[in-house]
Design an enzyme around this catalytic site. Structure first.
Site, short mmCIF file in Angstrom:
data_model
loop_
_atom_site.label_atom_id
_atom_site.label_comp_id
_atom_site.label_asym_id
_atom_site.label_seq_id
_atom_site.Cartn_x
_atom_site.Cartn_y
_atom_site.Cartn_z
N ASN A 1 0.87 -1.18 0.00
CA ASN A 1 0.00 0.00 0.00
C ASN A 1 0.91 1.23 0.00
O ASN A 1 1.54 1.52 1.01
CB ASN A 1 -0.89 -0.04 1.26
CG ASN A 1 -1.71 1.22 1.44
OD1 ASN A 1 -1.79 2.06 0.54
ND2 ASN A 1 -2.31 1.36 2.61
N LYS B 1 0.06 4.26 -0.16
CA LYS B 1 -0.55 5.44 0.49
C LYS B 1 -0.33 6.68 -0.37
O LYS B 1 -0.33 6.57 -1.60
CB LYS B 1 -0.01 5.58 1.92
CG LYS B 1 -0.12 4.27 2.72
CD LYS B 1 0.19 4.40 4.17
CE LYS B 1 0.04 3.04 4.85
NZ LYS B 1 0.25 3.08 6.29
N HIS C 1 -9.21 1.14 5.51
CA HIS C 1 -7.90 1.31 6.14
C HIS C 1 -8.05 2.25 7.34
O HIS C 1 -8.84 3.19 7.30
CB HIS C 1 -6.89 1.89 5.13
CG HIS C 1 -5.49 1.82 5.64
ND1 HIS C 1 -5.00 2.70 6.57
CD2 HIS C 1 -4.48 0.95 5.38
CE1 HIS C 1 -3.74 2.37 6.85
NE2 HIS C 1 -3.41 1.32 6.14
N GLU D 1 -6.38 4.60 8.35
CA GLU D 1 -6.15 6.02 8.03
C GLU D 1 -7.40 6.63 7.42
O GLU D 1 -7.69 7.81 7.64
CB GLU D 1 -4.92 6.15 7.11
CG GLU D 1 -3.63 5.88 7.90
CD GLU D 1 -2.48 5.31 7.08
OE1 GLU D 1 -2.55 5.34 5.84
OE2 GLU D 1 -1.53 4.81 7.71
N GLU E 1 -4.69 -4.99 10.77
CA GLU E 1 -3.64 -4.00 10.95
C GLU E 1 -3.85 -3.26 12.27
O GLU E 1 -4.66 -2.32 12.34
CB GLU E 1 -3.67 -2.98 9.80
CG GLU E 1 -3.41 -3.57 8.44
CD GLU E 1 -2.89 -2.51 7.46
OE1 GLU E 1 -1.86 -2.79 6.81
OE2 GLU E 1 -3.47 -1.42 7.36
N GLY F 1 3.41 2.02 10.75
CA GLY F 1 4.42 3.06 10.60
C GLY F 1 5.22 3.36 11.86
O GLY F 1 5.91 4.38 11.94
N SER G 1 4.07 -2.40 10.13
CA SER G 1 5.52 -2.50 10.31
C SER G 1 6.12 -3.83 9.85
O SER G 1 7.09 -4.32 10.44
CB SER G 1 5.92 -2.20 11.78
OG SER G 1 5.62 -0.85 12.09
#
Ligand code: 13P
Length: 251
Positions: free
Chosen positions: A12, A14, A99, A101, A169, A175, A213
């Site tokens: 991904n 992003k 996701h 985010e 996730e 991250g 990660s």
């Protein structure tokens, strides 16, 4: 990992990548082409601006291309949005939905995610439905409840193993360089599979990815966890040199 489920190693990107990033995809395709019969599916989800070009670079190779989100509708007055049909038309075969985010930055609720997953199916795309707990939820011992709620309420009725992938996730692992222990991952993945058993006839065929990660140095350990059928990779998918070692754990 169960033998009958074909792993999916997905990147991904992003909001990263200009036209020059095509060189990374070319490198990835070159790696993939050395394998006549890859034992896993390989996917890159670039920003929408690069989708058509990346699909052309991937061509008929083992590397597939996907979107990162879609609108629930097929077309209409939705400035800035992109439909599943448009992603498909540009060369996508998958679309990530839900996701964390998107859930956090765009207030995407389970109901919104469900509508988007349904739209992905309508548009002929495989939906990668993301779930995951925040750090506060984990610390409050609510992880499995949160995951149950997300799985039950984000999956549309027509979800099957052929059109749907789940990605676990943990928000706090994205991250950050932090990952749950393999045992913790195993607990959540077993829980997801149990929830899927209650929702779908072919639940034992549904792929459940781990994301957060993942990198070359921990991929082997994470991919070996029971019920982990691949990875959804952010930062380490941007460079072919970082992503290929992750693919190589499953190819
Ligand atoms: P990182 O691999 O950068 O932690 O991101 C994971 C992710 O959010 C993939 O969708």
């Amino acid at each position: 990992m169960s033998n009958q489920r074909r792993p999916l190693i997905a990147g991904n990107w992003k909001m990263n990548g200009l036209a020059s990033a095509a060189s990374e995809l070319k490198e990835l395709v070159a790696h993939a082409e050395k394998h006549a019969a890859p034992k896993c599916d390989i996917l890159i989800c670039p920003p929408a601006t690069l989708l058509r070009e990346m699909a052309a670079v991937a061509g008929n190779s083992a590397v597939e291309i996907g979107g990162q989100v879609c609108h629930a509708n097929e077309s209409g007055a939705h400035t800035g949005d992109i439909s599943a049909e448009m992603l498909k038309d540009a060369g996508a075969s998958y679309c990530i939905v839900g996701h964390s985010e998107r859930r956090a930055d765009h207030n995407e609720t389970n109901a919104v995610v469900k509508a988007k997953a349904e739209a992905a199916h309508r548009g002929g795309l495989i939906a990668i439905v993301c779930v995951g707990e925040t750090l506060a939820e984990r610390e409050a011992d609510k992880t499995l409840d949160v995951i149950s709620d997300q799985v039950k309420n984000s999956l549309p009725e027509g979800a099957t193993a052929a059109n749907t992938v789940i990605a676990y996730e943990p928000v706090w692992a994205i991250g950050t360089g932090k990952t749950p222990t393999p045992d913790d991952v195993a607990v959540v993945h077993a829980h997801i599979r149990k929830e899927l058993d209650a929702l779908m006839n072919d639940s034992d065929q549904v792929r459940v990815l781990y994301g957060g990660s993942v990198k070359g140095s921990n991929a082997e350990e994470l991919m070996a966890v029971e019920n982990v059928d691949g990875a959804l990779v952010g930062g380490a998918s941007l460079k072919a040199a970082d992503f290929w070692p992750i693919v190589a754990t499953s190819i």
